[in-house]
Design a protein around this motif. Sequence first.
Motif, PDB file in Angstrom:
ATOM      1  N   LEU A  63      56.385  30.438  18.481  1.00  0.00           N
ATOM      2  CA  LEU A  63      57.613  29.998  17.616  1.00  0.00           C
ATOM      3  C   LEU A  63      56.794  28.918  16.102  1.00  0.00           C
ATOM      4  N   VAL A  64      55.998  29.231  15.733  1.00  0.00           N
ATOM      5  CA  VAL A  64      55.813  28.970  14.499  1.00  0.00           C
ATOM      6  C   VAL A  64      56.089  29.751  13.172  1.00  0.00           C
ATOM      7  N   ASP A  65      56.765  29.407  12.402  1.00  0.00           N
ATOM      8  CA  ASP A  65      57.014  29.630  11.030  1.00  0.00           C
ATOM      9  C   ASP A  65      56.016  29.520  10.158  1.00  0.00           C
ATOM     10  N   VAL A  66      54.797  28.376   9.906  1.00  0.00           N
ATOM     11  CA  VAL A  66      54.591  27.701   8.829  1.00  0.00           C
ATOM     12  C   VAL A  66      53.298  27.150   9.641  1.00  0.00           C
ATOM     13  N   LEU A  67      51.798  27.351   9.651  1.00  0.00           N
ATOM     14  CA  LEU A  67      50.621  26.637   9.714  1.00  0.00           C
ATOM     15  C   LEU A  67      49.971  25.787   8.259  1.00  0.00           C
ATOM     16  N   THR A  68      50.074  24.820   8.506  1.00  0.00           N
ATOM     17  CA  THR A  68      49.325  23.778   7.693  1.00  0.00           C
ATOM     18  C   THR A  68      48.339  22.931   8.073  1.00  0.00           C
ATOM     19  N   LEU A  69      46.988  23.195   7.874  1.00  0.00           N
ATOM     20  CA  LEU A  69      46.053  22.819   8.144  1.00  0.00           C
ATOM     21  C   LEU A  69      45.287  21.699   7.097  1.00  0.00           C
ATOM     22  N   HIS A  70      45.070  20.171   7.228  1.00  0.00           N
ATOM     23  CA  HIS A  70      44.404  19.409   6.690  1.00  0.00           C
ATOM     24  C   HIS A  70      43.121  19.261   6.785  1.00  0.00           C
ATOM     25  N   LEU A  71      42.142  20.387   6.256  1.00  0.00           N
ATOM     26  CA  LEU A  71      41.086  20.219   6.445  1.00  0.00           C
ATOM     27  C   LEU A  71      40.241  19.381   6.008  1.00  0.00           C
ATOM     28  N   ALA A  72      39.599  18.605   7.285  1.00  0.00           N
ATOM     29  CA  ALA A  72      38.874  17.339   6.567  1.00  0.00           C
ATOM     30  C   ALA A  72      37.163  18.026   6.907  1.00  0.00           C
ATOM     31  N   PRO A  73      36.206  17.106   5.679  1.00  0.00           N
ATOM     32  CA  PRO A  73      35.614  17.847   5.486  1.00  0.00           C
ATOM     33  C   PRO A  73      33.838  16.929   6.118  1.00  0.00           C
ATOM     34  N   VAL A  74      34.154  17.234   7.715  1.00  0.00           N
ATOM     35  CA  VAL A  74      33.387  16.750   8.081  1.00  0.00           C
ATOM     36  C   VAL A  74      33.123  17.342   9.772  1.00  0.00           C
ATOM     37  N   VAL A  75      32.179  17.540  10.034  1.00  0.00           N
ATOM     38  CA  VAL A  75      31.737  17.819  11.244  1.00  0.00           C
ATOM     39  C   VAL A  75      31.542  17.271  13.274  1.00  0.00           C
ATOM     40  N   LEU A  76      32.029  17.387  13.833  1.00  0.00           N
ATOM     41  CA  LEU A  76      32.434  16.728  14.943  1.00  0.00           C
ATOM     42  C   LEU A  76      32.178  16.877  16.139  1.00  0.00           C
ATOM     43  N   GLY A  77      31.430  18.192  16.321  1.00  0.00           N
ATOM     44  CA  GLY A  77      30.509  19.188  16.811  1.00  0.00           C
ATOM     45  C   GLY A  77      30.773  19.118  18.602  1.00  0.00           C
ATOM     46  N   ALA A  78      31.852  17.843  18.647  1.00  0.00           N
ATOM     47  CA  ALA A  78      33.019  18.378  20.341  1.00  0.00           C
ATOM     48  C   ALA A  78      34.209  18.121  19.815  1.00  0.00           C
ATOM     49  N   GLY A  79      34.966  17.897  20.892  1.00  0.00           N
ATOM     50  CA  GLY A  79      35.771  17.271  21.761  1.00  0.00           C
ATOM     51  C   GLY A  79      36.912  18.491  21.254  1.00  0.00           C
ATOM     52  N   THR A  80      38.793  18.028  21.310  1.00  0.00           N
ATOM     53  CA  THR A  80      39.732  19.317  20.977  1.00  0.00           C
ATOM     54  C   THR A  80      39.536  20.085  20.218  1.00  0.00           C
ATOM     55  N   PRO A  81      39.182  21.257  20.924  1.00  0.00           N
ATOM     56  CA  PRO A  81      39.223  22.381  19.589  1.00  0.00           C
ATOM     57  C   PRO A  81      40.577  22.798  19.183  1.00  0.00           C
ATOM     58  N   LEU A  82      41.314  23.336  17.648  1.00  0.00           N
ATOM     59  CA  LEU A  82      42.590  23.771  17.917  1.00  0.00           C
ATOM     60  C   LEU A  82      42.903  24.529  18.328  1.00  0.00           C
ATOM     61  N   PHE A  83      41.826  25.688  18.163  1.00  0.00           N
ATOM     62  CA  PHE A  83      41.928  27.262  19.048  1.00  0.00           C
ATOM     63  C   PHE A  83      41.289  27.673  19.548  1.00  0.00           C
ATOM     64  N   THR A  84      41.705  28.549  20.575  1.00  0.00           N
ATOM     65  CA  THR A  84      40.797  28.308  22.347  1.00  0.00           C
ATOM     66  C   THR A  84      40.623  29.796  22.890  1.00  0.00           C
ATOM     67  N   GLY A  85      41.148  30.874  21.374  1.00  0.00           N
ATOM     68  CA  GLY A  85      41.361  32.111  22.125  1.00  0.00           C
ATOM     69  C   GLY A  85      43.512  32.045  21.702  1.00  0.00           C
ATOM     70  N   GLY A  86      43.537  33.245  22.696  1.00  0.00           N
ATOM     71  CA  GLY A  86      44.917  33.583  22.366  1.00  0.00           C
ATOM     72  C   GLY A  86      44.848  35.237  21.210  1.00  0.00           C
ATOM     73  N   ALA A  87      45.803  35.603  21.571  1.00  0.00           N
ATOM     74  CA  ALA A  87      46.053  37.164  20.430  1.00  0.00           C
ATOM     75  C   ALA A  87      46.048  36.600  19.020  1.00  0.00           C
ATOM     76  N   PRO A  88      45.717  37.785  18.009  1.00  0.00           N
ATOM     77  CA  PRO A  88      45.306  37.218  16.893  1.00  0.00           C
ATOM     78  C   PRO A  88      46.717  37.322  16.181  1.00  0.00           C
ATOM     79  N   ARG A  89      47.256  36.689  14.978  1.00  0.00           N
ATOM     80  CA  ARG A  89      48.099  36.181  14.330  1.00  0.00           C
ATOM     81  C   ARG A  89      46.794  36.921  12.711  1.00  0.00           C
ATOM     82  N   THR A  90      48.529  37.639  12.291  1.00  0.00           N
ATOM     83  CA  THR A  90      48.465  37.222  10.666  1.00  0.00           C
ATOM     84  C   THR A  90      48.855  35.890  10.233  1.00  0.00           C
ATOM     85  N   LEU A  91      48.007  35.627   9.556  1.00  0.00           N
ATOM     86  CA  LEU A  91      48.665  34.351   8.103  1.00  0.00           C
ATOM     87  C   LEU A  91      48.593  34.955   6.935  1.00  0.00           C
ATOM     88  N   VAL A  92      49.676  34.485   6.324  1.00  0.00           N
ATOM     89  CA  VAL A  92      49.974  34.730   4.813  1.00  0.00           C
ATOM     90  C   VAL A  92      49.346  33.336   3.467  1.00  0.00           C
TER      91      VAL A  92
END
Length: 228
Positions: free
Chosen positions: A157-186
């Motif tokens: 359903l997504v045309d564009v993916l924008t990530l704001h990558l914070a300089p922090v390692v949380l160690g645990a929490g809610t993951p963004l990616f949990t598997g699924g089919a590989p996708r091509t990004l440009v």
Amino acid sequence: MTRIIADISVSLDGFVTGPDPGPDSGLGIGGEALHTWAFSDDPDDRRVLREATARSGAVVLGRRLFDVVDGPDGWNDDRGYGAGEVGKPAFVVVTNAPPDSVRLTDLDWTFVTTGLADAVAAARERAEAASAHRGEDLDVVLMGGGATVGSALEAGLVDVLTLHLAPVVLGAGTPLFTGGAPRTLVQRSVISTSTTTHLTYDVVGQLRNQQPPERASRQGEHGPTPQG
């Protein structure tokens, strides 16, 4: 043209909240560090926020995120989607059932109980109507949570993916990616600031029938393996 943009802040280890998130704990333990950029005085951070808000014709969010932002410690005049910026888009919530009441009654809420695809379709209609009214292209923004964004990517359903990558390692929490089919990004843009790295990708499509590079190379040298 209205695009569907998944826009979310994420830690270096792939989490969109810290441990133990919820209506009473917001983004979980340490999760506030993910959104430092949104309150930054860095001119590039301000520009990214301003431009994203200006192009938002409608915003989609999951029920758990709605419960956080509409909770007593959630959004207010100083904190919220595009707080301090011009305009308030329509908000579409994916949920099993509408809430009994809404605290943020000054915002335009629509509750969709028939699934994520229908919620995105409803948001697209609202964004296209807003585009026609304003005479400019506006987008649908999937702001979270992580399960909503991940499910939308998996469903194509997504045309564009924008990530704001914070300089922090949380160690645990809610993951963004949990598997699924590989996708091509440009990759379309990279903006590094004092607080984060803003990454924008076009979502091209799902990878299919991929072979390991070594196997593909051997086939290229010796021809395809004969089939019986």
